[in-house]
Design an enzyme around this catalytic site. Structure first.
Site, mmCIF file in Angstrom:
data_model
loop_
_atom_site.group_PDB
_atom_site.id
_atom_site.type_symbol
_atom_site.label_atom_id
_atom_site.label_comp_id
_atom_site.label_asym_id
_atom_site.label_seq_id
_atom_site.Cartn_x
_atom_site.Cartn_y
_atom_site.Cartn_z
ATOM 1 N N ARG A 195 56.124 41.688 -48.212
ATOM 2 C CA ARG A 195 56.565 40.299 -48.134
ATOM 3 C C ARG A 195 57.775 40.115 -49.056
ATOM 4 O O ARG A 195 57.971 40.864 -50.020
ATOM 5 C CB ARG A 195 55.456 39.354 -48.564
ATOM 6 N N LYS A 223 48.957 38.830 -52.153
ATOM 7 C CA LYS A 223 48.234 37.565 -52.184
ATOM 8 C C LYS A 223 46.848 37.769 -52.803
ATOM 9 O O LYS A 223 46.246 38.835 -52.669
ATOM 10 C CB LYS A 223 48.081 37.001 -50.768
ATOM 11 N N HIS A 332 60.666 37.700 -43.364
ATOM 12 C CA HIS A 332 59.334 37.986 -42.835
ATOM 13 C C HIS A 332 59.397 38.756 -41.527
ATOM 14 O O HIS A 332 58.416 39.416 -41.146
ATOM 15 C CB HIS A 332 58.537 36.693 -42.646
ATOM 16 N N ARG A 335 58.580 42.377 -41.878
ATOM 17 C CA ARG A 335 57.149 42.696 -41.934
ATOM 18 C C ARG A 335 56.580 42.882 -40.526
ATOM 19 O O ARG A 335 55.838 43.829 -40.257
ATOM 20 C CB ARG A 335 56.438 41.568 -42.675
ATOM 21 N N HIS A 358 46.699 43.580 -45.435
ATOM 22 C CA HIS A 358 45.912 42.565 -44.737
ATOM 23 C C HIS A 358 44.427 42.815 -44.965
ATOM 24 O O HIS A 358 43.946 43.942 -44.812
ATOM 25 C CB HIS A 358 46.197 42.588 -43.233
ATOM 26 N N TYR A 367 50.515 40.644 -35.807
ATOM 27 C CA TYR A 367 51.881 41.039 -36.153
ATOM 28 C C TYR A 367 52.482 42.006 -35.134
ATOM 29 O O TYR A 367 53.666 42.324 -35.211
ATOM 30 C CB TYR A 367 51.885 41.730 -37.524
#
Length: 394
Positions: A195, A223, A332, A335, A358, A367
């Site tokens: 990211r 995250k 993004h 990604r 993820h 994605y």
């Protein structure tokens, strides 16, 4: 909103203290700022935030001025003295006002998720609310849900466009003071699928390359305070090494309570030695597109070297692939492109999931813009059979 308020119905702590406690749940400053922005929390309440120096020229502001429709100011304006009093109908009215003000469905969905996290991770835990009203919102009726398996709407860069971006960054690497840094960032972005905020959040000691000329690795801070290591193929590690050879020492200030402790230096730094902001990553991508595929009304380049560069066959090839991205390019997309191109080249989906960090395989599958599946679709056999004998190709 500048006044300190206590909308939580508790006398022991102020509203500012409550919101600060909530934001401390998130280790990343970028995550704290994102939640503060969507909830309407003043940025000076965000732990770790330092206001920019007004005397120095800066790029794009962290956020636009509040519209008053973010969750906190909206609740105050509508007379809520406690978030425990909020019901699902109030949340839906708020969403309707956001839509009427021109907020996109994606933005409303993100803001709603921030409110939900505030209830789930703080208010319910602290006993300041008895239920989460967001959980009762019909997201489908609000056009906020994307069904599982629905392809992502993020623009996918073709394999050739990824090559063109890397080549463009390489050709400009030695043309300005921070070209090597920008090239290294583009290489890591495209070569790992990290990211944008993970890219700028890495520190100098997060980079490792045990064997000169071999593979490298980078520890990124994802995250939910989840760190992971991503592999750097030799070309990517070479770009990082070239940047490190000219990198200036950073000027990271010590935080309160860190006197005498080792301060972690950011890997990618600005001219002043501060950590590069995530907005700079998009600015770099836009500059690459604008340099090799300028708009029709753009003035001709004044520098001789730039004119000579744009006259080459390499530049013409780059322009072909970057022109469609010039007005919409976003970090993004790298990604999504990493996910699709690695899978199409034989990578297991589980490995792509680990690379991207993820928690859910379903997220990774969202994605995958799988062009190979479209090319191999059974529809290519059915349609010609249906039209055989009476419809001929022009």
């Amino acid at each position: 909103m500048t006044r300190a308020v206590a909308p939580l119905g508790q006398a022991d702590k102020s509203g500012q203290e409550r919101f600060t406690e909530f934001l401390r749940i998130y280790a990343s400053l970028n995550t704290r700022l994102a939640y503060a922005t969507d909830l309407g929390i003043p940025l000076n309440w965000v732990p770790g935030y330092r206001a920019p120096d007004p005397t120095r020229r800066r790029g794009r502001a962290r956020r636009a001025q509040s519209t008053g429709l973010e969750w906190l100011p909206w609740c105050l304006h509508n007379g809520f003295t406690s978030f425990a009093d909020v019901r699902v109908e109030h949340v839906e009215r708020w969403l309707a006002e956001l839509a009427a003000a021109g907020y996109s469905d994606a933005t409303r969905a993100r803001m709603l998720s921030a409110v939900s996290a505030f209830y789930r991770k703080y208010l319910l835990r602290e006993g300041l609310a008895q239920h989460n009203p967001v959980a009762l919102v019909d997201r489908a009726a609000q056009h906020l849900n994307r069904p599982d398996g629905t392809p992502a709407t993020t623009v996918l860069w073709s394999f050739e466009a990824c090559r063109a971006l890397l080549l463009a960054a390489y050709l400009l690497a030695n043309r300005h003071g921070y070209g090597l840094r920008d090239r290294a960032m583009v290489e890591v972005l495209i070569g790992t699928g990290v990211r944008g905020d993970e890219l700028v959040g890495v520190n100098l000691d997060d980079y490792q390359r045990p064997t000169p000329g071999g593979h490298g690795s980078l520890r990124v801070h994802g995250k939910g305070a989840k760190d992971r290591r991503v592999a750097l193929a030799p070309p990517v590690a070479d770009a990082v090494e070239a940047y490190l050879a000219v990198r200036r020492p950073s000027t990271v200030p010590a935080r309160t309570g860190q006197v005498g402790a080792r301060v972690r230096e950011p890997l990618f730094v600005t001219r002043s030695g501060a950590r590069v902001h995530v907005s700079h990553v998009q600015a770099v991508l836009r500059r690459l597109c604008a340099t090799f595929a300028p708009a029709a009304d753009a003035p001709p380049p004044r520098a001789r070297w730039r004119r000579e560069l744009l006259a080459t066959e390499q530049a013409a090839l780059i322009a072909t692939h970057l022109a469609p991205l010039r007005d919409s390019i976003h970090p993004h997309s790298a990604r999504h492109s990493y996910a699709s191109h690695t899978k199409n080249r034989g990578a297991e989906v589980r490995q792509v999931q680990r690379d991207l960090g993820h928690a859910s395989l379903t997220t990774t599958e969202g994605y995958l813009h799988d062009a190979a599946h479209l090319a191999q679709s059974a529809a290519h056999d059915l349609s010609p059979a249906l039209h055989r004998g009476w419809l001929t190709a022009p």
